[in-house]
Structures are given as C-alpha cells and as structure tokens.
Design an enzyme around this catalytic site. Structure first.
Site, PDB file in Angstrom:
ATOM      1  N   GLY A 294       0.756  -1.386   0.137  1.00 47.55           N
ATOM      2  CA  GLY A 294      -0.039  -0.140   0.105  1.00 47.55           C
ATOM      3  C   GLY A 294       0.934   1.190  -0.032  1.00 47.55           C
ATOM      4  O   GLY A 294       1.900   1.270   0.376  1.00 47.55           O
TER       5      GLY A 294
ATOM      6  N   GLY B 120       1.469   5.409   1.282  1.00 44.66           N
ATOM      7  CA  GLY B 120       1.608   5.690   2.874  1.00 44.66           C
ATOM      8  C   GLY B 120       2.794   5.584   3.556  1.00 44.66           C
ATOM      9  O   GLY B 120       2.899   5.924   4.437  1.00 44.66           O
ATOM     10  N   HIS B 121       4.023   4.599   3.119  1.00 46.92           N
ATOM     11  CA  HIS B 121       4.870   4.346   3.814  1.00 46.92           C
ATOM     12  C   HIS B 121       6.336   5.024   3.005  1.00 46.92           C
ATOM     13  O   HIS B 121       7.314   4.630   3.391  1.00 46.92           O
ATOM     14  CB  HIS B 121       5.088   2.808   3.749  1.00 46.92           C
TER      15      HIS B 121
ATOM     16  N   LYS C 192       5.821  -7.872   2.552  1.00 47.57           N
ATOM     17  CA  LYS C 192       5.410  -7.919   3.878  1.00 47.57           C
ATOM     18  C   LYS C 192       4.147  -8.631   4.330  1.00 47.57           C
ATOM     19  O   LYS C 192       3.145  -8.994   3.723  1.00 47.57           O
ATOM     20  CB  LYS C 192       5.189  -6.319   4.248  1.00 47.57           C
TER      21      LYS C 192
ATOM     22  N   ASP D  38      -1.036  -8.278   0.887  1.00 42.12           N
ATOM     23  CA  ASP D  38      -0.030  -8.227  -0.064  1.00 42.12           C
ATOM     24  C   ASP D  38       0.399  -9.710  -0.324  1.00 42.12           C
ATOM     25  O   ASP D  38       0.837 -10.072  -1.358  1.00 42.12           O
ATOM     26  CB  ASP D  38       1.184  -7.649   0.945  1.00 42.12           C
TER      27      ASP D  38
ATOM     28  N   HIS E 184       0.020   0.884   9.544  1.00 36.30           N
ATOM     29  CA  HIS E 184      -1.156   1.485   9.058  1.00 36.30           C
ATOM     30  C   HIS E 184      -2.088   1.994  10.192  1.00 36.30           C
ATOM     31  O   HIS E 184      -3.427   2.001   9.838  1.00 36.30           O
ATOM     32  CB  HIS E 184      -1.898   0.085   8.132  1.00 36.30           C
TER      33      HIS E 184
END
Ligand SMILES: Nc1ncnc2c1ncn2[C@@H]1O[C@H](COP(=O)(O)OP(=O)(O)O)[C@@H](O)[C@H]1O
Ligand SMILES: Nc1ncnc2c1ncn2[C@@H]1O[C@H](COP(=O)(O)OP(=O)(O)O)[C@@H](O)[C@H]1O
Ligand SMILES: [Mg+2]
Ligand SMILES: [Mg+2]
Ligand SMILES: [Mg+2]
Ligand SMILES: [Mg+2]
Lengths: 330, 203, 330, 203
Positions: free
Chosen positions: C51, C53-54, C102, C107, C216
């Site tokens: 995703g 946002g990292h 991860k 995922d 998250h």
C-alpha cells in the site's frame, strides 16, 4: 507536549552526540556545541550555525565541499560570542574563515563580535548575512528579511568555492552573489513546540494555515484558509518569483524543504506541483531537491527556495560534496 | 548585585510572556539563564566591588547566553564596569558616566535609536532624568529616584511604539500595543541598581 | 485534516510522478503505479511494494544494488494482482524475479497470485515474506507477525546478493536468512490520517502513547503514558533483543526509523539512546542508520530495527547501492 | 447483479466502520471501489448472463482493487462463474455447486477455517442451510430463503469470535465483540444474490 526527548535542557547536547556518533566524519569540540570535521583542510574554512531546532541544519551540512564547523545555540537562540569564537579558532587556517549567518539580531551580533575578536587575534574572518525570506518587505523600518531554508544552498555554493581554493574575498563574493540570487517563502500547517516551553508557540484553527512564517514559529505575513497543494505552491512561487524578478528564460535551482513534520508523500506532491508551475512560467529548473534540510522543530509545512543560477553557480551546486544531510540535486 | 540577579531570575516568566507577544517568547529564558549563572558565580566569591560584579555579569552574558541579549547586555555591563574600573564606591558623576558608557555600548552594537522599541527607550530617558536632577542640584539619592521614575515611564512608552529593529520589527504596525521585552528587563535592572545604591547611601 | 495534497484520490499518482521527476534513475510504467529503474540489469530482479503511505518506501529504494521495481497500491491497500504481475513482467530476466512482501493478507495474496501467474508464463518467480514486527507474538492463533520498517534492510541484503550475480534460490535464501535475523518494534506518539478518511485512525490522550503499533495505524499491543526517550528506547530494545534471542557479543545493524512526522532532533536523541543501551548490553552495533525509511503517513514516533549480522551479511549491507532514499550505514 | 453492485456501493460507509473496529477501516472503500467499477462496466454492456456478470465482477476485483478482498472475492466470483459456464438460467443444483466453488476458492487462497472470523463464517452456514433445505425437498425459492436466514445468522455469530486470520487476528482477544467486516459484506452479497433469484423465480 509529546516528544522523544529526555529533558528539555539536554536536547541540544544529546542530539549533537547522536549526530556525531552517526557521522564518522564529524566530531564535537569537547565541552561545547561546536561540531566540526574530523580532519580539516587547507584553504578558507566555513562556519555556520545559529539556534538549535533547525535540524539537520546546521551541523548536518559539515563535510568535504560544504561547511567546516557549525555552532549550535540553545533551541531558537543564537550561540554565544564565545562559542562562535571557539569554532573559528578550531578551524581557522591562514586563508581565513567565512561565517555564514542568517539575518537575526542575535546571530548577527554574536557571529559579528566573534569575527571581530578573531581578527584581533590575527585570524582573517569575514561574515555574510543570508536574508532569503522574501515573504517580508525589507526596508529601513525593520531588521530586514530573515534567513531561512535557502541558507543551505548558500552553504553549498560557498563550500564549493572554498574547496576550489578561492581566497577569502572571492569565497565571500560568491556567497554574497548567491544570497542576492536567492528567495524563499514558507507555509505552515501547524505551529512548532519549543521543548522548554512545552506548548505550541501559536495556535491555528482546524482549517487555518500561515503564510510567510519564520523558522522559529514567529508570526507569518498572512493567515489564510487551507488550500490545495497546487494553490499553495502557486502562492509561494508567485511571491518569490516577483520579489526576485525572475522571468521566463531564467534558470533556477529549486529547494523543497520540510519544516519538520511533513510526510514524504506531501513533499513529493508539492515538488511535482512546483516543477509544473515553474515550467508553465518558462523558468527552467536546472536542479531540484526535496527533503528535510532546515526545519522549525516539529512544524508541519514546507518552504520553497529558488536560486537563480548560471553555469558557474550551477557548477558550485554540482561540485562533489559529502555531509550527513546533503544529497546531490537532480 | 544579588538583588539584580534574583529579580531577573524571579521575573523571567513575565519577561518571556512579554516577548511572546511580538517576538519568540524566550527573553526571560535567556536572561534568567545568564543572571542565574552570574548570581551563582558571584555567590562563590568571598567579596567583590561593584565594578567587579558588573564585569563578571557582562562576561557571563557574553560567554554563556547567546541570543541578542547576550552581546547587548554583555557589553552594556562590561563597558559600565570599565568606566568604574578600580573604584570601590561611586558618586553621581561616576554613575552618570557609567550609564553613558552602557548606552554607547548598546547603541554601538545594536544601532537602535530612541523610539525603535528596545531597551534604549529605557536607558535614554533614565539617564537624561538622572543627569537633569544632578544639574538641578538634587542629591545623588534624589537623582536615583528620578531615574527610577523615568525608567518606568520609558518602559510604559514602548507600548505605543512600532518596533524598528530586532525580531518584532518584522511585524511592522502589529508590534504596536504591547510593551517591549528588552525594555522591561532594562527597567528592572536600572530600578534595582538604583534601589541598591539608595539603600547603601542611606546607611 | 490539513495536508499538502490536491485531492485524496490523486495522492498516489501525484507523489509517484514527483518521485520519478526527482529521480533521474527511475521511471513510471505508463498508466500504472509501478516504478522501475530506467535501465534494467542482468540477473535476478527484485520487486517490492505494498500500500501507499509508507514513503519513501517502497519506490525510494529502487536503484543499483537495491530494488528493480516497486508496485504501489492505494493508501494502506495492497496493489492488485494485475499490478504486481505487470511489474514482474517489466523487470523479469531469465534469472527470475524475487518478490519481497510484507506479511499482510492482502500483500501475500496479491503478490503470491501474481507470482503464480508469472510462473505460468514461464517467469521464474519466488516470494519472501518479511515479518519483523516483534511486538506481536506469532502463533497459529493469528496471521503471524507483520512486516514493518526492517523490510528496508531486507531489500538491501537481497539487492546486494542479486547484484553479486547469485541465482534466484540463493538470493531468496539470503533474504530469508536476513528476515529470520531481523526484529523491529515501534512507538507512536500520534495516530496517522489516511487522506481519504480525513481524520485520524485512532485517538491518543495528551500524555498517551502506543507501543507496538502497526504501520497502518492498526492498534498496538499496549497503550502507556509518555516516558523519556531513554525509557522508551529501552522498552523497544528489551522486546526486540529478547524475541530475537540477542546476547552480549552479538553483532547487529540498527535502523532508527521515523514513522512520518518525527523531527530530526528527536530521531538523533533516540539513536544516541539506542546506541548507548545496546553498548550497555554488550551488543555490538556494526552499522547504524537514523532517518525516514518506511513511514505510516504522518504518524509521530519511531521504530527500532535490529538485524543480527556476520561478516557476510555486513558485506551485503555495505555493498555499493544507490537509490533516492538509501544512505550508507555508519 | 446491479443490485449487488449498488448495495455494496451504498453500504460502504457501514462496512468501513465495522472494519475500523478491529482492522484498518478500509473494507468499504476497497469493496465500494471494486463494485462501483464493475457496476459501470456491466451497465456498459448491452446484456449479459449471470455467469458473465460474475466473471466480470471477479475480474474487476482481481485487477483493480487490490487489498485482501481483491483476490479473495475476485477468485470467489471467478470460480463461481466458471461452474456455471455457458448456463443461461440455473437450478438448485447449479446454485449449490456455485457456492461450493466460491467457498473452495476463498479457502484455497486464504486458508480460513470456520470460526476464524471471516466471510467463510457466512458462506459455510449459508450453503449448508441451502443444501439441507434442498435435501429436505424444499423448493429452490425456499432453499434460497433458508440461505438468507443462515447468512444473517452467520454474520451475527462472528461477533463472538476471536479473529484467527487477517489484520484483526493481531488483536487476539480484543477482536471479540464486534462483527467481522468481510462477513458483513458477504452477507449482503449472498442475501442480494438470493433475493434476485427469488424475484426471477417468481416471474
Ligand atoms: N538592535 C537592537 N538593539 C537593541 N536592542 C535590541 C535590538 N534588537 C532587539 N533588541 C531587544 O532585544 C529584545 C529581545 O530579546 P530576546 O528575546 O532575548 O532575543 P531574541 O529576539 O533573539 O529572541 C527586544 O525586546 C529588544 O528590546
Ligand atoms: N485469510 C483470510 N481468508 C478469508 N478472509 C479473510 C482473510 N483475511 C482477512 N479476511 C477478511 O478480510 C476482511 C478485511 O478486508 P479488508 O478490510 O478489505 O482488507 P484489509 O484487511 O487488507 O484492510 C476481514 O473482515 C475478513 O473477513
Ligand atoms: Mg530568541
Ligand atoms: Mg526573544
Ligand atoms: Mg487495508
Ligand atoms: Mg481493512
């Protein structure tokens, strides 16, 4: 206030210890807040500094091709004259020392007095004052524009000039020309909290942001409603472009700087926006950086700096350099 | 001298609060730190003269506190001390010369004019009042009392000024309406110095 | 929510465009959220992702000696199977592709299915699962430990092994050994805000912090009162050291990671503290990093990762590499 | 099929809210996006059979939404569609085979057992109730009604379960006490599919 610290009074020594432990090329002058290179070089030495709270500036820019030493004061407080003098003595060479100082009364006085004292000791010492904050009108009615994030690019230009073996007068002249070519403006989404104060320096409403603020949480020039990244970028660039008289066909270096708490996601979005806006203006971005260079502790927001460049100044920006917080421009 | 150190340390919250209105809110922190360290150093001495005390205070401010007040107050006290050099007690002429030297130091360094909303707006009326009282033939004590009144009035007058130098100057018109932090600490310093001398003269 | 964005739905494409514009070595696969190197190499290719946002992960770790491509999903949502398959196809060589994934259901499923499809097309593809979050007990009663910031060190080890010309099985084996040697734990001082949600995912009191949270904004293992940097560092290290069975005499690499909004000042203080604590435990820190590597958008806080190293793994960490967000360890 | 797309899009806020209690609060966002895109694609077609509709939905979820639900629901619909391949209308045996294929797809991929607090806890009791009703000689419509009741009960039963797979499983005991998000969307899906067939059978 929630911060990963041990005690507000020890933040400066602890973070400097952390920095030198993580940076094999740097060391701390004993019993001081002066950081310098492990091994000094011939030629003009560059000293920068100011209050703490701007990390990774200023000590993060020490290394070959950049600074020789940085003096750190308490958070948001200029280091003392004695501390600056210590730094000058530690790095002085027969070629002399150039002090890169941001335009605040405290910094001007302490670095200026230290330079005078150094000269009295026979050390050639000169001072340049960075005043890139184009948010403000400069004039006889105030202390002039503040020095903010663009200072990092001045470090780079002067550092490359010094590394190229120029003499003190020539390094100073290049630094001053770079300063004249430089403008910056910032937008804050949140205030910052000085550890010793324990609470934010000002408050902003749920949808309020501040334009043209200072890097110590000083008031900005205008409080406005939150707007899109594209719109805010436009406002910042409009002002810098107008104040620095930039026109289509001009070449610039662009620095997108995180004020402290801005996520990488947002910096990249702003960088994209700034590149598009400058392109639309016909201004050619020769080099660009986006990252964390000169902060206001934990403030959310960013600043945009433009430095007009010609081939010679671009070569200074591109010259090899290595310091904990420096990355080559793209 | 101890009174001087103590009052600044005690009032540091108030000074920072004033600075917070138009500056960055650290005037009390900076001053408090310098005067606390100087106070400790003075207490460690077996005895000292007024010029020695002022010299130590000036040195401490210059070497340990930084900010804008380190150099400004540092040279203020250092230069005042030099005028008195070697003197064990002082008369009105000495005191007048001392104030003149302090003012010259601050203005030489910071280039603030009267009306710029700084400590200069306390030093100038205070020393003028002192000199006028002496010229009118008033006693040293009476002249010191005149100085105290004028210092307080000088501070109060900064409220309606627009800052022309220092951090607050960037606010332009918005700096009007609040006292100046440096003027506030300077009023405390001059009034306390005068009170100490008045007490001494009475004994 | 105050963020420097234009629209929650466009954050991912805009930030990826910003990244590739700032990174001459990278490009975006057209009409996709797949970032890859401008020029691909021989040998095993590495694909990572997850995703958004990292940031700067994962695309910031693409470059020589590191990843070959990264696939980005929506914020905090695994990319689709198709997107992963596209990335695999774009970088596949006869030597094959290793997917570094991860440990999250989404995922695992999307990367796993894509690997199966790739194999069906004749592309040798293998998957390794990173599960470094030692805050959690792994067991049959849950989905196992999550993958968090230590993933960056796995990228580096695998990237060096691939660059050294090892075959797919050998690169996979080194990555798995690195994962087994890796543990991470995080502390959050503030929640994070997903742009599309517009408000923080959870709330924390004035003096509350969360230990062992996910990247998250998932709940942590324990909510406690704010404590000093030294104390929090101790708590994180105690857990990682115990869970990974580290003992005096062991050699480790240490990664101090900003979860998004932590100022450099605080990261340096935590780094100093972690180095001192590990030294006191007799654990030798062979390499250390402190910076912004794998974030949870705008969360304030940090994670500490320890990877046990021997000379061979250290050589992988030290091997030359260049990517927008990678810096050599010290 | 349109009802299916519409209800998920309409109820996405509720699904995210349920996911927020023990997961990361995006189940509705993910599902809403996939079903909205699939709905648009279906509306663009002149006509389609049920297996064609399910196949398009499965493809869309697999290629466009990602997350854990993309592959799980993607293969769920894809595999259900394959069982019905070519059929224009379906009987109870077809429907039973379809559910079995969907369940096998989800379990084959996600390895969730009944009781793990996932959509499996809706599919399993729903298809069991359907098959039992058919075995008892109930009509197709009656069996579909039994399925609806069992699906809702299955969802309700997830409230007291502790999650063993997926994001919520990291909470352990703390995952008890709230519905499961995937089970909630699955209940909507099965009930809506059944309602559509019931309506069709009635005409
Ligand atoms: N150029 C100057 N000359 C004299 N006094 C000055 C000058 N600039 C600022 N000041 C004084 O400094 C005071 C602020 O001191 P302080 O808060 O300690 O320093 P800083 O502004 O660096 O934070 C102001 O209130 C003003 O009286
Ligand atoms: N291994 C699994 N098998 C089946 N269903 C699962 C599995 N893991 C998670 N789920 C379902 O996924 C749902 C969460 O979906 P969603 O929120 O869209 O994805 P994510 O957890 O990636 O954010 C859970 O409520 C659960 O029903
Ligand atoms: Mg200050
Ligand atoms: Mg101040
Ligand atoms: Mg999710
Ligand atoms: Mg979810």
């Amino acid at each position: 206030m929630k911060k990963l610290i041990n005690n507000p009074v020890s933040v400066v020594p602890e973070m400097l210890e952390g920095l030198v432990r993580l940076s094999p090329g740097l060391r701390l002058l004993s019993d001081s807040h002066v950081v310098l290179r492990q091994t000094q070089t011939e030629g003009v030495a560059l000293v920068s500094g100011g209050g703490a709270g701007h990390e990774p500036a200023h000590a993060g820019f020490i290394g070959p091709g950049l600074l020789h030493a940085a003096v750190t004061g308490d958070v948001f407080t200029s280091p003392s004259t004695d501390a600056v003098l210590e730094a000058i003595r530690a790095v002085a060479t027969p070629a002399g020392v150039l002090l890169i100082v941001k335009n605040y009364t405290g910094d001007r006085l302490n670095f200026g007095l230290a330079a005078e004292m150094a000269r009295a000791e026979g050390i050639p010492a000169e001072v340049v004052i960075v005043d890139d904050d184009t948010a403000l009108e400069a004039g006889p009615e105030n202390a002039g524009r503040r020095g903010i994030a663009g200072t990092v690019l001045v470090h780079k230009v002067a550092g490359a000039a010094a590394a190229a073996g120029l003499d003190l007068a020539a390094v100073k002249a290049e630094a001053e020309a770079a300063i004249a070519a430089l403008g910056t403006m910032a937008v804050a989404l949140s205030p910052c909290t000085v550890p010793a104060a324990g609470k934010p320096g000002f408050t902003l409403g749920e949808t309020e942001i501040e334009l043209g603020l200072g890097i110590h949480g000083e008031a900005g020039i205008r409080r406005v409603s939150m707007a899109s990244a594209d719109r805010l970028t436009e406002i910042l660039l409009d002002r810098v472009v107008a104040q620095k008289g930039l026109r289509a066909g001009d070449k610039v270096a662009l620095l997108v700087n995180n004020l402290g708490a801005t996520p990488v996601m947002e910096l990249l979005i702003v960088a994209r926006s700034a590149l598009a806006s400058l392109e639309a203006r016909g201004i050619s971005v020769e080099r660009v950086w986006a990252g964390t260079f000169l902060t206001a502790i934990d403030m959310a927001g960013c600043s945009l700096s433009l430095m007009k460049v010609d081939a010679a100044r671009l070569a200074r920006l591109d010259a090899p350099a290595s310091a904990p917080a420096w990355t080559p421009g793209q | 001298m101890f009174d001087l150190a103590d009052i600044i340390v005690r009032e540091q919250g108030k000074l920072s609060e004033i600075d917070g209105q138009t500056g960055d809110g650290d005037h009390g922190v900076n001053m408090g730190k310098g005067f606390r360290i100087a106070g400790e150093r003075l207490r460690a001495l077996p005895s000292f003269t007024l010029p020695e005390g002022l010299a130590l205070l000036g040195d401490t401010l210059l070497s340990d506190i930084g900010g804008s007040m380190g150099p400004l107050y540092g040279t203020f006290f250092t230069d005042m001390s030099e005028v008195l050099d070697g003197k064990d007690s002082l008369d009105a002429a000495d005191f007048s010369a001392m104030l003149a030297a302090g003012l010259a130091a601050v203005q030489g360094l910071g280039e603030a004019k009267p009306g710029d909303k700084t400590l200069v707006d306390v030093i100038v009326p205070a020393s003028q009042a002192f000199n006028a009282a002496v010229a009118e033939g008033k006693s040293f004590t009476e002249a010191l009392e005149a100085l105290q009144t004028a210092a307080a009035a000088g501070l109060e007058a900064t409220r309606d000024m627009v800052a022309k130098v220092g951090r607050a100057s960037r606010l332009g018109e918005r700096s009007r309406g609040t006292l100046d932090a440096g003027a506030a600490s300077c009023d405390m310093i001059l009034e306390t110095l005068a009170a100490g001398l008045i007490k001494q003269l009475a004994t």
